[in-house]
Motif scaffolding. Structure first.
Motif, PDB file in Angstrom:
ATOM      1  N   PRO A   5       3.995   2.128  12.027  1.00 35.95           N
ATOM      2  CA  PRO A   5       4.634   1.005  11.336  1.00 35.95           C
ATOM      3  C   PRO A   5       4.699   1.171   9.816  1.00 35.95           C
ATOM      4  CG  PRO A   5       2.530   0.336  12.289  1.00 35.95           C
ATOM      5  CD  PRO A   5       2.819   1.714  12.779  1.00 35.95           C
ATOM      6  N   GLU A   6       3.723   1.811   9.228  1.00 34.00           N
ATOM      7  CA  GLU A   6       3.733   1.988   7.771  1.00 34.00           C
ATOM      8  C   GLU A   6       4.937   2.816   7.329  1.00 34.00           C
ATOM      9  OE1 GLU A   6      -0.340   1.516   9.428  1.00 34.00           O
ATOM     10  OE2 GLU A   6       1.230   2.981   9.799  1.00 34.00           O
ATOM     11  N   LYS A   7       5.191   3.913   8.036  1.00 30.84           N
ATOM     12  CA  LYS A   7       6.318   4.780   7.682  1.00 30.84           C
ATOM     13  C   LYS A   7       7.658   4.095   7.929  1.00 30.84           C
ATOM     14  CE  LYS A   7       4.148   9.282   8.257  1.00 30.84           C
ATOM     15  NZ  LYS A   7       4.192  10.556   8.975  1.00 30.84           N
ATOM     16  N   LEU A   8       7.771   3.373   9.043  1.00 35.49           N
ATOM     17  CA  LEU A   8       9.031   2.698   9.338  1.00 35.49           C
ATOM     18  C   LEU A   8       9.280   1.561   8.349  1.00 35.49           C
ATOM     19  CD1 LEU A   8      11.365   3.045  11.239  1.00 35.49           C
ATOM     20  CD2 LEU A   8      10.274   1.403  12.787  1.00 35.49           C
ATOM     21  N   ALA A   9       8.226   0.880   7.934  1.00 39.75           N
ATOM     22  CA  ALA A   9       8.368  -0.184   6.936  1.00 39.75           C
ATOM     23  C   ALA A   9       8.926   0.362   5.624  1.00 39.75           C
ATOM     24  CB  ALA A   9       7.033  -0.881   6.698  1.00 39.75           C
ATOM     25  N   VAL A  10       8.507   1.553   5.235  1.00 32.60           N
ATOM     26  CA  VAL A  10       9.019   2.165   4.001  1.00 32.60           C
ATOM     27  C   VAL A  10      10.529   2.382   4.113  1.00 32.60           C
ATOM     28  CG1 VAL A  10       8.986   4.260   2.589  1.00 32.60           C
ATOM     29  CG2 VAL A  10       6.833   3.208   3.322  1.00 32.60           C
ATOM     30  N   PHE A  11      10.995   2.894   5.258  1.00 29.84           N
ATOM     31  CA  PHE A  11      12.427   3.113   5.462  1.00 29.84           C
ATOM     32  C   PHE A  11      13.201   1.809   5.248  1.00 29.84           C
ATOM     33  CE2 PHE A  11      16.070   2.797   8.371  1.00 29.84           C
ATOM     34  CZ  PHE A  11      16.831   3.891   7.986  1.00 29.84           C
ATOM     35  N   TYR A  12      12.793   0.739   5.929  1.00 24.62           N
ATOM     36  CA  TYR A  12      13.534  -0.524   5.836  1.00 24.62           C
ATOM     37  C   TYR A  12      13.331  -1.216   4.492  1.00 24.62           C
ATOM     38  CZ  TYR A  12      15.143  -0.276  10.623  1.00 24.62           C
ATOM     39  OH  TYR A  12      15.779   0.106  11.775  1.00 24.62           O
ATOM     40  N   LYS A  13      12.160  -1.075   3.879  1.00 23.56           N
ATOM     41  CA  LYS A  13      11.963  -1.646   2.538  1.00 23.56           C
ATOM     42  C   LYS A  13      12.971  -1.049   1.570  1.00 23.56           C
ATOM     43  CE  LYS A  13       7.837  -1.557   0.792  1.00 23.56           C
ATOM     44  NZ  LYS A  13       6.424  -1.270   0.503  1.00 23.56           N
ATOM     45  N   GLN A  14      13.157   0.261   1.636  1.00 26.70           N
ATOM     46  CA  GLN A  14      14.086   0.919   0.730  1.00 26.70           C
ATOM     47  C   GLN A  14      15.530   0.618   1.098  1.00 26.70           C
ATOM     48  OE1 GLN A  14      12.845   5.020   0.699  1.00 26.70           O
ATOM     49  NE2 GLN A  14      11.068   4.580  -0.564  1.00 26.70           N
ATOM     50  N   LEU A  15      15.854   0.582   2.390  1.00 27.51           N
ATOM     51  CA  LEU A  15      17.214   0.300   2.815  1.00 27.51           C
ATOM     52  C   LEU A  15      17.633  -1.112   2.418  1.00 27.51           C
ATOM     53  CD1 LEU A  15      19.730   1.272   4.404  1.00 27.51           C
ATOM     54  CD2 LEU A  15      18.686   0.249   6.434  1.00 27.51           C
ATOM     55  N   LEU A  16      16.751  -2.082   2.607  1.00 24.38           N
ATOM     56  CA  LEU A  16      17.065  -3.488   2.349  1.00 24.38           C
ATOM     57  C   LEU A  16      16.612  -3.969   0.984  1.00 24.38           C
ATOM     58  CD1 LEU A  16      16.014  -4.914   5.824  1.00 24.38           C
ATOM     59  CD2 LEU A  16      18.332  -4.379   5.033  1.00 24.38           C
ATOM     60  N   GLN A  17      16.005  -3.092   0.195  1.00 25.48           N
ATOM     61  CA  GLN A  17      15.418  -3.474  -1.094  1.00 25.48           C
ATOM     62  C   GLN A  17      14.526  -4.696  -0.900  1.00 25.48           C
ATOM     63  OE1 GLN A  17      18.956  -3.772  -3.544  1.00 25.48           O
ATOM     64  NE2 GLN A  17      18.762  -1.635  -4.141  1.00 25.48           N
ATOM     65  N   ALA A  18      13.622  -4.559   0.067  1.00 23.57           N
ATOM     66  CA  ALA A  18      12.743  -5.647   0.480  1.00 23.57           C
ATOM     67  C   ALA A  18      11.356  -5.471  -0.119  1.00 23.57           C
ATOM     68  CB  ALA A  18      12.656  -5.682   2.003  1.00 23.57           C
ATOM     69  N   GLU A  19      10.530  -6.487   0.087  1.00 26.69           N
ATOM     70  CA  GLU A  19       9.141  -6.406  -0.351  1.00 26.69           C
ATOM     71  C   GLU A  19       8.231  -6.594   0.855  1.00 26.69           C
ATOM     72  OE1 GLU A  19       7.980 -10.873  -1.715  1.00 26.69           O
ATOM     73  OE2 GLU A  19       9.149  -9.703  -3.146  1.00 26.69           O
ATOM     74  N   GLU A  20       7.070  -5.966   0.797  1.00 25.24           N
ATOM     75  CA  GLU A  20       6.094  -6.114   1.869  1.00 25.24           C
ATOM     76  C   GLU A  20       5.404  -7.458   1.708  1.00 25.24           C
ATOM     77  OE1 GLU A  20       2.063  -3.799   2.814  1.00 25.24           O
ATOM     78  OE2 GLU A  20       3.859  -2.542   2.913  1.00 25.24           O
ATOM     79  N   THR A  21       5.300  -8.205   2.789  1.00 26.05           N
ATOM     80  CA  THR A  21       4.671  -9.522   2.711  1.00 26.05           C
ATOM     81  C   THR A  21       3.359  -9.595   3.481  1.00 26.05           C
ATOM     82  OG1 THR A  21       5.927 -10.339   4.605  1.00 26.05           O
ATOM     83  CG2 THR A  21       6.869 -10.701   2.416  1.00 26.05           C
ATOM     84  N   GLU A  22       3.144  -8.678   4.403  1.00 21.57           N
ATOM     85  CA  GLU A  22       1.929  -8.700   5.208  1.00 21.57           C
ATOM     86  C   GLU A  22       1.677  -7.304   5.746  1.00 21.57           C
ATOM     87  OE1 GLU A  22       0.530 -10.599   9.461  1.00 21.57           O
ATOM     88  OE2 GLU A  22       2.010 -11.692   8.292  1.00 21.57           O
ATOM     89  N   ALA A  23       0.422  -6.916   5.787  1.00 19.95           N
ATOM     90  CA  ALA A  23       0.066  -5.624   6.364  1.00 19.95           C
ATOM     91  C   ALA A  23      -1.316  -5.713   6.985  1.00 19.95           C
ATOM     92  CB  ALA A  23       0.107  -4.528   5.306  1.00 19.95           C
ATOM     93  N   SER A  24      -1.442  -5.175   8.174  1.00 23.12           N
ATOM     94  CA  SER A  24      -2.736  -5.075   8.841  1.00 23.12           C
ATOM     95  C   SER A  24      -2.772  -3.716   9.520  1.00 23.12           C
ATOM     96  CB  SER A  24      -2.909  -6.214   9.852  1.00 23.12           C
ATOM     97  OG  SER A  24      -2.020  -6.039  10.939  1.00 23.12           O
ATOM     98  N   ALA A  25      -3.809  -3.464  10.290  1.00 17.64           N
ATOM     99  CA  ALA A  25      -3.934  -2.168  10.955  1.00 17.64           C
ATOM    100  C   ALA A  25      -2.811  -1.920  11.945  1.00 17.64           C
ATOM    101  CB  ALA A  25      -5.278  -2.076  11.661  1.00 17.64           C
ATOM    102  N   ASN A  26      -2.219  -2.982  12.496  1.00 19.61           N
ATOM    103  CA  ASN A  26      -1.218  -2.801  13.540  1.00 19.61           C
ATOM    104  C   ASN A  26       0.130  -3.438  13.251  1.00 19.61           C
ATOM    105  OD1 ASN A  26      -2.758  -1.275  15.445  1.00 19.61           O
ATOM    106  ND2 ASN A  26      -3.975  -3.117  15.750  1.00 19.61           N
ATOM    107  N   LEU A  27       0.324  -4.020  12.079  1.00 18.89           N
ATOM    108  CA  LEU A  27       1.580  -4.710  11.785  1.00 18.89           C
ATOM    109  C   LEU A  27       1.874  -4.659  10.298  1.00 18.89           C
ATOM    110  CD1 LEU A  27       3.669  -6.788  13.286  1.00 18.89           C
ATOM    111  CD2 LEU A  27       2.478  -8.439  11.849  1.00 18.89           C
ATOM    112  N   VAL A  28       3.134  -4.384   9.983  1.00 19.95           N
ATOM    113  CA  VAL A  28       3.611  -4.483   8.597  1.00 19.95           C
ATOM    114  C   VAL A  28       4.852  -5.354   8.633  1.00 19.95           C
ATOM    115  CG1 VAL A  28       4.484  -3.242   6.584  1.00 19.95           C
ATOM    116  CG2 VAL A  28       2.753  -2.167   8.041  1.00 19.95           C
ATOM    117  N   GLU A  29       4.913  -6.347   7.744  1.00 18.64           N
ATOM    118  CA  GLU A  29       6.076  -7.231   7.668  1.00 18.64           C
ATOM    119  C   GLU A  29       6.710  -7.119   6.285  1.00 18.64           C
ATOM    120  OE1 GLU A  29       6.882 -11.957   7.496  1.00 18.64           O
ATOM    121  OE2 GLU A  29       5.757 -11.267   9.254  1.00 18.64           O
ATOM    122  N   ILE A  30       8.045  -7.159   6.270  1.00 16.00           N
ATOM    123  CA  ILE A  30       8.775  -7.130   5.003  1.00 16.00           C
ATOM    124  C   ILE A  30       9.731  -8.319   4.955  1.00 16.00           C
ATOM    125  CG2 ILE A  30       8.595  -4.616   4.791  1.00 16.00           C
ATOM    126  CD1 ILE A  30      11.584  -4.483   5.614  1.00 16.00           C
TER     127      ILE A  30
END
Length: 130
Positions: free
Chosen positions: A16-41
């Motif tokens: 999830p960390e790597k996939l979150a980076v892809f979508y953060k950059q694609l959508l110019q988003a910000e990370e709002t939550e992260a845990s061992a098993n979930l990342v939200e943007i």
């Protein structure tokens, strides 16, 4: 107040960390939550997307004709060529090849983990008449 409101779209993936980076950059988003098993943007327009760890996640096999699409994301863009180049630069790939020349209204792509999505041209509205 509505009984049910839209929450967040969650994609299962192995990393999830790597996939979150892809979508953060694609959508110019910000990370709002992260845990061992979930990342939200969250994108600037409020769209929320999360990535949940699933060690057994396998990418969809679409667009093979014997498989259904099941679910995918649509992203609205003004410039299909520029958006597709950005997807490729970030590690995604096109999944639908078009033979005809000229611009198309939408293009299928996949993220680095294999989840499919569509880049769809936003409709240009003409000036008001009258």
């Amino acid at each position: 107040m509505p009984l049910v409101t839209a929450g967040v779209v969650v994609l299962d993936c192995a990393e999830p960390e790597k996939l979150a980076v892809f979508y953060k950059q694609l959508l110019q988003a910000e990370e709002t939550e992260a845990s061992a098993n979930l990342v939200e943007i969250r994108a600037a327009d409020g769209f929320r997307l999360a990535f949940r760890r699933d060690a057994n996640a396998t990418p969809p096999s679409w667009p093979r004709p014997e498989n259904s699409l099941q679910v995918h994301l649509d992203f609205l863009v003004d410039d299909l060529d520029a958006a597709e180049r950005r997807v490729v630069d970030l590690g995604g790939r096109p999944v639908e090849a078009k033979d005809a020349s000229g611009p198309f209204e939408e293009r299928g792509c996949s993220d680095p983990a294999g989840h499919t999505f569509t880049l769809r041209r936003t409709r240009q509205t003409g000036p008001k008449m009258g």
